[in-house]
Motif scaffolding. Structure first.
Motif, short mmCIF file in Angstrom:
data_model
loop_
_atom_site.label_atom_id
_atom_site.label_comp_id
_atom_site.label_asym_id
_atom_site.label_seq_id
_atom_site.Cartn_x
_atom_site.Cartn_y
_atom_site.Cartn_z
N LYS A 56 0.82 -1.23 0.00
CA LYS A 56 0.00 0.00 0.00
C LYS A 56 0.85 1.27 0.00
N SER A 57 1.91 1.27 0.77
CA SER A 57 2.72 2.49 0.81
C SER A 57 3.56 2.68 -0.46
N PRO A 58 4.21 1.64 -0.96
CA PRO A 58 4.94 1.85 -2.23
C PRO A 58 4.04 2.33 -3.37
N ILE A 59 2.85 1.74 -3.45
CA ILE A 59 1.95 2.14 -4.55
C ILE A 59 1.46 3.56 -4.34
N THR A 60 1.13 3.88 -3.07
CA THR A 60 0.66 5.24 -2.80
C THR A 60 1.76 6.26 -3.11
N ASN A 61 2.97 5.94 -2.73
CA ASN A 61 4.09 6.85 -2.99
C ASN A 61 4.32 7.01 -4.49
N TYR A 62 4.25 5.88 -5.20
CA TYR A 62 4.45 5.92 -6.65
C TYR A 62 3.40 6.81 -7.32
N LEU A 63 2.14 6.60 -6.93
CA LEU A 63 1.06 7.38 -7.54
C LEU A 63 1.14 8.86 -7.12
N TYR A 64 1.60 9.08 -5.91
CA TYR A 64 1.74 10.48 -5.46
C TYR A 64 2.78 11.20 -6.30
N ARG A 65 3.90 10.52 -6.57
CA ARG A 65 4.92 11.16 -7.39
C ARG A 65 4.47 11.31 -8.84
N PHE A 66 3.61 10.43 -9.23
CA PHE A 66 3.09 10.47 -10.61
C PHE A 66 2.12 11.64 -10.78
N LEU A 67 1.19 11.80 -9.83
CA LEU A 67 0.11 12.77 -9.98
C LEU A 67 0.35 14.05 -9.17
N ASN A 68 1.25 13.98 -8.20
CA ASN A 68 1.50 15.11 -7.28
C ASN A 68 0.22 15.53 -6.57
N ASP A 69 -0.60 14.56 -6.21
CA ASP A 69 -1.87 14.82 -5.52
C ASP A 69 -2.10 13.65 -4.56
N LYS A 113 7.60 19.07 -8.68
CA LYS A 113 6.95 19.78 -9.80
C LYS A 113 7.65 19.46 -11.11
N ALA A 114 8.96 19.37 -11.04
CA ALA A 114 9.72 19.05 -12.26
C ALA A 114 9.37 17.65 -12.77
N ILE A 115 9.17 16.71 -11.85
CA ILE A 115 8.81 15.35 -12.25
C ILE A 115 7.44 15.35 -12.92
N VAL A 116 6.49 16.05 -12.29
CA VAL A 116 5.13 16.06 -12.83
C VAL A 116 5.07 16.77 -14.18
N ALA A 117 6.00 17.69 -14.40
CA ALA A 117 5.99 18.42 -15.67
C ALA A 117 6.54 17.57 -16.82
N LEU A 118 7.14 16.44 -16.51
CA LEU A 118 7.68 15.58 -17.58
C LEU A 118 6.55 14.94 -18.37
N PRO A 119 6.78 14.69 -19.65
CA PRO A 119 5.79 13.90 -20.40
C PRO A 119 5.64 12.52 -19.77
N VAL A 120 4.45 11.94 -19.90
CA VAL A 120 4.16 10.68 -19.21
C VAL A 120 5.15 9.59 -19.62
N LYS A 121 5.53 9.57 -20.90
CA LYS A 121 6.41 8.49 -21.37
C LYS A 121 7.78 8.54 -20.71
#
Lengths: 210, 273
Positions: free
Chosen positions: A48-61, A154-162
């Motif tokens: 649960k925590s690794p996935i939550t952390n991964y998605l948090y860094r992905f979406l920044n939300d 913010k820099a991570i979230v600004a990257l293109p998804v690919k």
């Protein structure tokens, strides 16, 4: 007789070792398929925590990350029959989480377009939704992230998804190149080049911190 | 966990480089944890969820390919049906002169026998045809429109022809268009045998020595008008070399006949008036 004793001792030692060794993901999945809810709880506790952390860094939300993390586990739970043990379970669950996050990003884009159409509505048409205050603890607010961390996020979230997905999996989640390639169903060379490209893009954005 | 052991070896790439620094910055980001009530909410979510909503229909992957394939087959079948219908169209056309218009000259009527080797030649009484006459082409002097009847699948469609038939209007030519034979049940036209063709042009002949030896010529028949005489040896009709079993198209326009007369090959054709 001596052989019998030796055999009994070996069995005891083996049982003790099995009791101490954490069960593998595959074993827990098999147990869950057989109706063992506690085994699924162990899976949840493990990821649960690794996935939550991964998605948090992905979406920044954080809220969205927790919501999608729970949705990931719901999907895993109802699709256990389709899970094949030739893949590592971590690969499987990260793939589901990635697909959900990409879908969420698409929904956000649609919502942005719809909100733009709202500019042309008259005031009478507007409907204000009642949103009660959220009094729950906000772990993301509790996190003391300094300015540097926020800029990096913010820099991570600004990257293109690919580029964003592989670099989060590699550098934030610490997956191997091979695992990242399997999660994204890409070739190893493509995965490495995308991660390298992502680092290059981040280097331009974060040059003041280097 | 597996990923925790796998990532150690890959970390030391490009030590000291900017990429390594970026990687270290990302690795150093604080990790967020799942909230404490995560399990509780998850249980509630699973309890309230409809399992069917998460199970993919087993038909979907099949339909994904079956629907386009089915559409392709339907379209293909329609194209085949249309093309076969068009190729079948070979109606018998009967051109009839309006009754009020008198024919200035006796019309040339050709009746095609459906069985080979009849021997109604010069002077013989016209036979009763078991089938209806295939074509009657009158020679019209007036420019009045004619009635054209098209037979197709037992139905007759009458319409008025806007132009005159080129054969009947050109009095100089006496080439006769032989009507197609009746349509066979399978929709194909029967080819015309050499015996039937000779009968149509009004010649009685025997096959000997690789040629058709003319014994008699029907007076006023096509062969007579072209100039064939008894004793000639027919070599070709309309440029088609004759042998014992030559077959002709159902619609045969006869205007040239090649004969051997007195050892010389002559090309006879319709005489202009």
């Amino acid at each position: 007789m001596a052989l019998d004793k030796l055999g009994a001792q070996t069995r005891e030692a083996h049982n003790a070792a099995v009791a101490e060794t954490p069960q593998s993901d595959h074993a827990l999945i098999e147990a869950t398929k057989n109706g063992d809810e506690a085994a699924f709880a162990q899976i949840v506790g493990r990821y649960k925590s690794p996935i939550t952390n991964y998605l948090y860094r992905f979406l920044n939300d954080y809220e969205e990350a927790v919501d999608l993390s729970q949705e990931t586990f719901v999907r895993v739970y109802f699709a256990l029959d389709r899970y094949h043990t030739e893949y590592a379970f971590s690969t499987y669950i990260y793939r589901i989480a990635t697909n959900l996050a990409i879908s969420e990003l698409r929904k956000r884009k649609r919502r942005t377009i719809l909100s733009l159409t709202g500019l042309f509505q008259s005031e009478d048409d507007e409907q204000t939704e009642f949103q009660p205050p959220d009094n729950r603890n906000r772990p993301d607010e509790d996190l003391v992230e300094d300015e540097r961390s926020r800029v990096i996020a913010k820099a991570i979230v600004a990257l293109p998804v690919k580029y964003r997905v592989p670099i989060i999996l590699r550098d934030v989640e610490g997956k191997s190149y091979d695992e990242v390639a399997k999660i994204l169903d890409l070739g190893l060379g493509t995965t490495k080049s995308r991660i390298s490209r992502a680092r290059g893009l981040l280097k331009e954005k974060l040059k003041h911190y280097l | 966990m597996t990923h925790e052991t796998n990532n150690i070896g890959d970390r030391a790439e490009h030590p000291g480089s900017d990429e390594q620094k970026i990687s270290a910055m990302l690795t150093g980001l604080k990790r967020v944890e799942a909230p404490k009530n995560f399990d509780l909410h998850l249980k509630a979510r699973i309890a309230n969820a409809r399992p069917s909503a998460y199970r993919r229909s087993s038909l979907l992957p099949i339909l994904k390919y079956a629907v386009p394939l089915g559409l392709f087959l339907v379209v293909g079948a329609m194209v085949l049906a249309v093309s076969s219908y068009n190729s079948w169209e070979a109606p018998t056309v009967i051109v009839q002169a309006p009754e009020a218009v008198p024919a200035p000259q006796p019309s040339v009527a050709v009746k095609m026998p459906d069985v080979p080797a009849p021997s109604s030649v010069a002077g013989a009484e016209p036979r009763e045809e078991p089938r209806e006459p295939a074509v009657e082409i009158p020679r019209l002097a007036s420019a009045e429109p004619k009635r054209v009847t098209t037979r197709r699948e037992g139905r007759s469609v009458d319409f008025t022809s806007a132009t005159e038939d080129p054969i009947s209007s050109n009095s100089a030519l006496k080439a006769v268009k032989v009507a197609p034979t009746p349509i066979t049940p399978r929709g194909m036209l029967k080819p015309m045998t050499i015996d039937a063709a000779l009968d149509v042009i009004g010649v009685e002949a025997d096959f000997a020595g690789g040629l058709w030896n003319v014994k008699a010529v029907k007076s006023n028949g096509i062969a007579d008008q072209i100039g064939v005489k008894p004793g000639d040896k027919l070599k070709a009709i309309e440029g088609r070399q004759l042998d014992e079993k030559t077959e002709f198209e159902s619609a045969l326009n006869v205007s040239t006949i090649q004969v051997v007369r007195d050892g010389k090959t002559l090309d006879l054709s319709v005489r202009k008036q």
